[in-house]
Design an enzyme around this catalytic site. Structure first.
Site, PDB file in Angstrom:
ATOM      1  N   HIS A 113      -1.298  -6.163   6.795  1.00  0.00           N
ATOM      2  CA  HIS A 113      -2.197  -6.788   5.825  1.00  0.00           C
ATOM      3  C   HIS A 113      -1.424  -7.833   5.040  1.00  0.00           C
ATOM      4  O   HIS A 113      -0.204  -7.946   5.184  1.00  0.00           O
ATOM      5  CB  HIS A 113      -2.840  -5.738   4.905  1.00  0.00           C
ATOM      6  CG  HIS A 113      -1.891  -5.046   3.991  1.00  0.00           C
ATOM      7  ND1 HIS A 113      -0.878  -4.212   4.437  1.00  0.00           N
ATOM      8  CD2 HIS A 113      -1.781  -5.056   2.634  1.00  0.00           C
ATOM      9  CE1 HIS A 113      -0.210  -3.743   3.401  1.00  0.00           C
ATOM     10  NE2 HIS A 113      -0.734  -4.232   2.294  1.00  0.00           N
ATOM     11  N   HIS A 120      -0.824  -8.358   1.690  1.00  0.00           N
ATOM     12  CA  HIS A 120      -0.141  -8.254   0.409  1.00  0.00           C
ATOM     13  C   HIS A 120       1.291  -8.767   0.631  1.00  0.00           C
ATOM     14  O   HIS A 120       1.867  -8.568   1.710  1.00  0.00           O
ATOM     15  CB  HIS A 120      -0.126  -6.805  -0.099  1.00  0.00           C
ATOM     16  CG  HIS A 120      -1.410  -6.412  -0.780  1.00  0.00           C
ATOM     17  ND1 HIS A 120      -1.952  -5.154  -0.677  1.00  0.00           N
ATOM     18  CD2 HIS A 120      -2.249  -7.130  -1.576  1.00  0.00           C
ATOM     19  CE1 HIS A 120      -3.079  -5.115  -1.396  1.00  0.00           C
ATOM     20  NE2 HIS A 120      -3.283  -6.290  -1.944  1.00  0.00           N
ATOM     21  N   ASP A 130       4.308  -8.021  -0.070  1.00  0.00           N
ATOM     22  CA  ASP A 130       5.449  -7.215   0.377  1.00  0.00           C
ATOM     23  C   ASP A 130       5.403  -6.920   1.876  1.00  0.00           C
ATOM     24  O   ASP A 130       6.348  -6.364   2.419  1.00  0.00           O
ATOM     25  CB  ASP A 130       5.561  -5.917  -0.441  1.00  0.00           C
ATOM     26  CG  ASP A 130       4.268  -5.128  -0.518  1.00  0.00           C
ATOM     27  OD1 ASP A 130       3.186  -5.723  -0.389  1.00  0.00           O
ATOM     28  OD2 ASP A 130       4.327  -3.896  -0.712  1.00  0.00           O
ATOM     29  N   HIS A 131       4.314  -7.312   2.527  1.00  0.00           N
ATOM     30  CA  HIS A 131       4.180  -7.062   3.970  1.00  0.00           C
ATOM     31  C   HIS A 131       4.195  -8.348   4.798  1.00  0.00           C
ATOM     32  O   HIS A 131       4.119  -8.279   6.028  1.00  0.00           O
ATOM     33  CB  HIS A 131       2.895  -6.279   4.257  1.00  0.00           C
ATOM     34  CG  HIS A 131       2.898  -4.927   3.630  1.00  0.00           C
ATOM     35  ND1 HIS A 131       3.164  -3.769   4.334  1.00  0.00           N
ATOM     36  CD2 HIS A 131       2.723  -4.532   2.344  1.00  0.00           C
ATOM     37  CE1 HIS A 131       3.135  -2.723   3.516  1.00  0.00           C
ATOM     38  NE2 HIS A 131       2.862  -3.161   2.293  1.00  0.00           N
ATOM     39  N   HIS A 168      -7.543   0.480   2.916  1.00  0.00           N
ATOM     40  CA  HIS A 168      -6.735  -0.023   1.801  1.00  0.00           C
ATOM     41  C   HIS A 168      -7.652  -0.847   0.891  1.00  0.00           C
ATOM     42  O   HIS A 168      -8.861  -0.927   1.113  1.00  0.00           O
ATOM     43  CB  HIS A 168      -5.578  -0.849   2.377  1.00  0.00           C
ATOM     44  CG  HIS A 168      -4.488  -1.165   1.384  1.00  0.00           C
ATOM     45  ND1 HIS A 168      -4.014  -0.259   0.462  1.00  0.00           N
ATOM     46  CD2 HIS A 168      -3.745  -2.299   1.204  1.00  0.00           C
ATOM     47  CE1 HIS A 168      -3.054  -0.822  -0.253  1.00  0.00           C
ATOM     48  NE2 HIS A 168      -2.868  -2.063   0.171  1.00  0.00           N
ATOM     49  N   ASP A 198      -0.002   0.635   4.343  1.00  0.00           N
ATOM     50  CA  ASP A 198      -0.858   0.848   3.188  1.00  0.00           C
ATOM     51  C   ASP A 198      -2.269   1.334   3.542  1.00  0.00           C
ATOM     52  O   ASP A 198      -3.081   0.604   4.108  1.00  0.00           O
ATOM     53  CB  ASP A 198      -0.944  -0.446   2.379  1.00  0.00           C
ATOM     54  CG  ASP A 198       0.436  -0.890   1.884  1.00  0.00           C
ATOM     55  OD1 ASP A 198       1.441  -0.416   2.424  1.00  0.00           O
ATOM     56  OD2 ASP A 198       0.489  -1.712   0.951  1.00  0.00           O
ATOM     57  N   HIS A 251       8.302   2.635   2.249  1.00  0.00           N
ATOM     58  CA  HIS A 251       7.401   1.901   1.354  1.00  0.00           C
ATOM     59  C   HIS A 251       7.280   2.633   0.020  1.00  0.00           C
ATOM     60  O   HIS A 251       6.199   3.003  -0.428  1.00  0.00           O
ATOM     61  CB  HIS A 251       6.017   1.759   2.023  1.00  0.00           C
ATOM     62  CG  HIS A 251       5.090   0.797   1.320  1.00  0.00           C
ATOM     63  ND1 HIS A 251       4.226   1.198   0.327  1.00  0.00           N
ATOM     64  CD2 HIS A 251       4.885  -0.528   1.476  1.00  0.00           C
ATOM     65  CE1 HIS A 251       3.523   0.144  -0.081  1.00  0.00           C
ATOM     66  NE2 HIS A 251       3.901  -0.904   0.602  1.00  0.00           N
TER      67      HIS A 251
END
Lengths: 309, 309
Positions: B63, B65, B67-68, B141, B209, B267
């Protein structure tokens, strides 16, 4: 901590190495905090250096090659996460504005930021406050690129002995500074010149990816600290020119021509070892007699003391 | 080096810490190299881990976000710099495809890449080769997110003693594997079952997530290695649910329900210390009796040996 210093967050050009993250430089200037060229990983380098997102008041991007800007989304999203709500000016070359747009919206996040976008299409003043003027000038790279210069206005330094000799103290000093003259109880007029001396404003310059050009020298004029790319050693001058970069010697020439005080070399090609880089200082010193610093990640370089006169 | 292993590049959720970079996981699977969720700094973490851009054959984003995915531009630009010309499949949730577009063109570079974009709008097979099938399923999520599962087809393991007893050797073994039966010089037909046993394909699952959901269990079914987010400790189950995340105990439940073999937890929220995280293993172990690994940056987790039968 010093009120004016450069916190070096990364010093690698093009590709990071084990010892060098991509670019990133935080200029602490009293209450202001300017982040220059946040390359990938700047968010975490800030953590290692003890710089927080809330300390940023401006972000200055010289150009949109990845090593100078890919850390921008992380920094902006960290500012949002940390609920930074004060205005932050972001400046960048207008011709590449589409890249800023993509970096600002590179991932899903709650964008509560008060960014003031300042695309630069020519030599321009980015911000001006009583404390300093930040200006930018186009440089000569393969893509649109600018350099930055911060100038503190000249002022006056009060002389405690002279003030005491005239019996001036306390709130009278503030009045004198405001009106440039004060009338003593005995009727004597004391002009500010009699109890103070000129205080030259400090200057900082940030010259990244560029070939030698007049604008680089203009930006660096009389700078207490000039941060200058030196991607290559002098032996690779042809390579430097074809890729639109400077050698260490050329950075030294710019510092010398500009009458700069301290030259911080950075943005090193991954091809060079720490041993190679020691020679960069020699190559710059062939032209420049001031202080030369080979920047390393997480170094803190104090802004040198004011010049007299 | 093992032919099948997970190289952990980063393990932090939301904000990196001194010890944990943002996400990033490189799955070495024979000749394939799959990079999952490259967070900011993945390019440099790859350097520290000895993973090169040319080893990548696929990139899987769960996804968008930050941090990914904020390491994606750096990885792509590094692939271009290293002149990677083989096709690389990049999969991601189709609903957030605009973010992929921005990340791909986040900075100025010479884009010579042969990327095969694979936006995923529902449960789908990402790639299928004789070696493995890579598939994705939507998770639960706050934003569109998918998990991934890699499945090696079942096969047969030849039994040297049985082959020798029938006098089968050399090129005849390849013929037997191709046609599932061979005729010996004396006229006897030997079916492959007589000289081999079933060899179960290995499975790998990557569940980031998400809240608890059926799809997470389906992805992890019988996996030799399940990489699963556990952002929070069980005590923060309410927080986990409201942010669309799992606790360590919930990750353990998923691994148990799926019959997974090894559970790698990762994570982690920046709020937890190394000491806190030791308890994450206990919370997962309350449900899951298999091996549990608390992933740390630059860990290398071998894919466990094949199961028998």
């Amino acid at each position: 901590m010093p009120s004016r210093e450069l916190v070096v967050l990364g010093t690698a050009s093009q590709a990071p190495t084990r010892a060098r993250n991509h670019n990133g430089y935080f200029l602490r200037w009293d209450a202001a905090g300017l982040l220059f060229d946040p390359g990938e990983g700047t968010q975490r380098q800030m953590l290692f250096a003890g710089v927080t997102a809330s300390q940023l008041t401006g972000i200055c991007v010289t150009h949109f090659h990845g090593d100078h800007c890919l850390g921008l989304p992380g920094v902006l999203q960290r500012m949002a996460l940390d609920q930074v709500t004060h205005p932050v000016t972001v400046s960048y070359p207008a011709e590449s504005g589409e890249y800023f747009g993509r970096l600002r919206r590179a991932a899903l996040f709650h964008d509560s930021l008060a960014l003031v976008e300042r695309p630069l299409s020519a030599a321009a003043v980015v911000t001006e406050t009583p404390a300093f003027r930040l200006e930018a000038r186009p440089l000569s790279h393969r893509v649109p690129a600018v350099g930055y210069r911060l100038t503190e206005p000249d002022g006056r330094r009060m002389l405690p002995a002279a003030l005491a000799a005239h019996g001036i103290s306390g709130p009278d000093i503030a009045l004198l500074q405001q009106f440039n003259v004060i009338t003593l109880p005995n009727g004597t007029l004391v002009p500010i010149d009699a109890v103070s001396e000129p205080r030259r404003g400090q200057k900082f310059a940030f010259v990244m990816d560029t070939r030698r050009c007049e604008a680089a020298v203009d930006l660096a004029r009389d700078a207490e600290l000039l941060v200058c790319e030196s991607t290559f050693a002098d032996a690779e001058a042809d390579l430097a020119d074809s890729y639109g970069h400077l050698t260490a010697g050329q950075a030294g020439q710019i510092a010398a021509d500009a009458g700069a005080r301290t030259l911080a070399l950075t943005h090193f090609s991954q091809r060079y070892t720490a041993g190679d880089l020691a020679k960069f200082a020699d190559e710059a010193a062939a032209w420049f007699t001031g202080d030369i610093v080979i920047a390393n990640d997480l170094d803190r370089i104090p802004i040198p003391p004011r010049r007299q006169g």
